[in-house]
Design an enzyme around this catalytic site. Structure first.
Site, PDB file in Angstrom:
ATOM      1  N   GLU A  67      11.118  68.279 -30.478  1.00  0.00           N
ATOM      2  CA  GLU A  67      11.815  69.256 -31.328  1.00  0.00           C
ATOM      3  C   GLU A  67      12.623  70.239 -30.487  1.00  0.00           C
ATOM      4  O   GLU A  67      13.717  70.644 -30.866  1.00  0.00           O
ATOM      5  CB  GLU A  67      10.825  70.004 -32.229  1.00  0.00           C
ATOM      6  CG  GLU A  67       9.986  69.107 -33.137  1.00  0.00           C
ATOM      7  CD  GLU A  67      10.779  68.072 -33.923  1.00  0.00           C
ATOM      8  OE1 GLU A  67      11.950  68.319 -34.248  1.00  0.00           O
ATOM      9  OE2 GLU A  67      10.216  67.000 -34.209  1.00  0.00           O
ATOM     10  N   TYR A  73      15.846  56.470 -33.473  1.00  0.00           N
ATOM     11  CA  TYR A  73      15.140  57.123 -32.361  1.00  0.00           C
ATOM     12  C   TYR A  73      15.051  56.188 -31.157  1.00  0.00           C
ATOM     13  O   TYR A  73      15.493  56.510 -30.058  1.00  0.00           O
ATOM     14  CB  TYR A  73      13.705  57.488 -32.771  1.00  0.00           C
ATOM     15  CG  TYR A  73      13.582  58.534 -33.844  1.00  0.00           C
ATOM     16  CD1 TYR A  73      13.121  59.810 -33.543  1.00  0.00           C
ATOM     17  CD2 TYR A  73      13.882  58.257 -35.179  1.00  0.00           C
ATOM     18  CE1 TYR A  73      12.972  60.782 -34.520  1.00  0.00           C
ATOM     19  CE2 TYR A  73      13.740  59.219 -36.165  1.00  0.00           C
ATOM     20  CZ  TYR A  73      13.285  60.482 -35.830  1.00  0.00           C
ATOM     21  OH  TYR A  73      13.152  61.434 -36.806  1.00  0.00           O
TER      22      TYR A  73
END
Length: 608
Positions: free
Chosen positions: A299, A386
């Site tokens: 994050e 991803y």
């Protein structure tokens, strides 16, 4: 034509420059209401006489243009899955560069897909209600009308009135102007935040509830429920600042001033959401062993890839997530050693294989660049952007050589800072940067761009350094024998992630374990009562495949405690195979606990 197919707004004619969200949170009615002001710049010279905004299930009450009330607006028919376009007439248009202010008075409705409302019973101390938003990918439009596309970036002012503490994706200015509640209701405060770095609509974030805060570093706080605060502080305080300093050396200094983490209640559907200033994180990272803080590295990396430099549409989502996984693994390598990067990549490769298998290897959603015309971006969500995205960047790094590649990283993030781009602009930036480097240019001639962008299925598998996984594979091999007798010493000194790799290997067995083997494994390795959901969920996967009935109820119990889709969807799919009735009953019992995004995806899974 705008290049984002998942918005109904005419953002090629008008661009949001600044957004003021003046909103009140009403826990009793489970609504957010108030006025949102959009300051829109005219991109054409008087050619466009209407502003079209995205909305979805929003109650639009009145609109003013530059301070004067207008009746010349209409909410058009709903166009699934994108919502109802709101058209506001601007008679005569506006000269290029003119800013028009739209004040839109709204209330959310019970069909809002961005907000989850928790009753006191759904929170850990069961004392106060709680609410939080999750706007990615196209859910901000269900809170207020906006240009809901990552191709538009706006600065923000948040003025949020609530009876409980508020956090938002801006820097806090503090609370002011207390107002007494009526009829015995709690009083409210006005919480203000500002965001001076332009950000896309999907990063608009709000949360309010019984939230306490502690320091976890010189520029970082953790916020969560009072009972969980000290555990969350312990989990995060060792690594957060170290992670920030590490990535600053790889890219350039952190731009968002503070990097804080809000640990949400368990029904949060994702591992984390990279909302600026306050990362929203799943409580499954607070496992009491500091083994899952890599989610924070991920994050945090989004503060550069995704938040400062954004994909122009969800068709190019790999530019957000592939880069973020790449940077996350560079942080891990710098902190723990290069072998750990490969170790993380091996776990990721398994996730990629699982996604490709689930969609089918010829499926559109297994491509790096996907076609989302007429589609809901949530349906395409998987580990493909991803991990396939990571593998493309990792391949490019190996092709030109790491020291050479490392010069490109800050260049890329400087060139596109505060902007949005697509895959073709990424390609052009890369080739342009290396144009003067003969060796790198020569190496890049071998890249088959079309295959990387448009070929479905798995990319070429690189040679990984397997030093950290070899013993996991060796232990899994022993379990192929029905006579193997496990002992706690088998995994002594292992990290939780090594146990994850071992369990993943066991899940690959063509013949599942027997129920007695599954039980012996759970007992010897303490996998039934672990606090680490990464472990318990995978062990339950092994047990369900083994038709070990002793894990059926613990699986159902876990599904009532965890709302993170990564665990929830996988376990429901596996439980369905062995006990459809239990799976359906468990969902019925817990569907109000899950976030709307998660609930909808599980409903689809149960129908298949």
């Amino acid at each position: 034509m705008p290049r984002d197919p998942n918005t109904l707004s005419n953002y090629n004619n008008w661009r949001t420059k600044h957004t003021i969200a003046d909103l009140a949170i009403d826990f009793k009615k489970q609504r957010v209401h108030g006025t949102v002001t959009l300051q829109l710049e005219s991109i054409t010279d008087k050619e466009s006489e209407e502003i079209i905004l995205d909305t979805s299930f929003v109650d639009v009450q009145k609109i003013a243009v530059d301070g004067s009330k207008t009746e010349e607006w209409v909410l058009k028919e709903r166009n699934e899955p994108y919502g109802s376009p709101l058209s506001v007439k601007i008679p005569g248009g506006a000269a290029k560069g003119t800013i028009i202010a739209l004040d839109i008075t709204i209330s959310t409705t019970d069909k809002c897909t961005a907000l989850q409302w928790l009753t006191p019973a759904q929170t850990s101390n069961k004392k106060f209600p709680y609410m939080f938003s999750q706007c990615q990918a196209i859910h901000n439009r269900s809170i207020f009308p906006c240009q809901d596309t990552p191709d538009v970036k706006s600065t923000y002012d948040f003025r949020i009135r609530s009876p409980l503490p508020v956090l938002a994706s801006g820097l806090p200015r503090g609370a002011a102007s207390f107002v007494h509640g009526e009829n015995g209701e709690s009083g409210t405060l006005l919480y203000s935040f500002y965001q001076e770095i332009p950000m896309p609509s999907y990063l608009f974030a709000l949360s309010s509830g019984d939230i306490a805060t502690a320091s976890i570093g010189s520029r970082s706080l953790v916020s969560t429920g009072p009972e969980e605060l000290l555990g969350a502080k312990w989990e995060l305080e060792r690594d957060t600042e170290k992670f920030i300093e590490t990535i600053e050396k790889i890219v350039y200094p952190y731009e968002w001033t503070q990097y804080n983490v809000l640990v949400l209640p368990p029904s949060f559907p994702y591992g984390g959401m990279e909302n600026p200033v306050f990362t929203f994180a799943t409580p499954t990272i607070i496992s009491g062993d500091r083994e899952n803080v890599d989610v924070i590295a991920h994050e945090l990396a989004h503060s550069w890839s995704g938040n400062l430099v954004s994909n122009a549409s969800w068709e190019h989502f790999w530019l957000n997530e592939g880069w973020t996984v790449y940077l996350e693994r560079r942080i891990i390598a710098a902190v723990h050693g290069e072998a750990y990067r490969d170790f993380s990549s091996i776990i990721g490769w398994k996730a990629l294989e699982d996604s490709v298998k689930l969609f089918g290897e010829d499926h559109e959603f297994t491509k790096l660049v996907v076609d989302l015309k007429g589609k809901d971006p949530d349906d395409a969500f998987s580990s493909v952007p991803y991990e396939k995205g990571f593998h493309f960047l990792y391949y490019l790094e190996r092709l030109v050589g790491k020291p050479t590649w490392d010069k490109f990283i800050p260049h890329y993030f400087t060139t596109w800072k505060k902007k949005s781009l697509d895959s073709y602009e990424f390609k052009a930036t890369l080739l342009d940067f290396f144009a003067s480097d003969e060796a790198a240019s020569k190496a890049l001639e071998s890249v088959d761009w079309d295959s990387w962008f448009y070929k479905p299925g798995l990319p070429p598998k690189p040679e990984f350094d397997t030093s950290l996984v070899d013993k996991c594979y060796a232990l899994a091999k022993k379990w192929e024998s029905k006579d193997f007798v496990p002992s706690p010493s088998d995994i002594e000194g292992w990290s939780a992630n090594q146990v994850v790799v071992f369990l993943q290997q066991v899940q690959l067995f063509t013949t599942p374990l027997t129920p007695s083997q599954s039980q012996a494994m759970g007992k010897a390795y303490s996998l039934v009562d672990t606090q680490n959901v990464e472990l318990s969920s995978r062990y339950f996967g092994v047990g369900l495949a083994a038709k070990d009935e002793s894990v059926y109820l613990p699986t159902a119990e876990l599904l009532g405690k965890v709302g993170r889709m990564k665990f929830v969807r996988t376990l429901y799919r596996k439980l369905l195979v062995v006990d459809r009735k239990l799976a359906e009953e468990t969902f019925e019992k817990n569907k109000d606990f899950y976030h709307p995004i998660c609930r909808e995806q599980v409903e689809k899974d149960l129908k298949e």
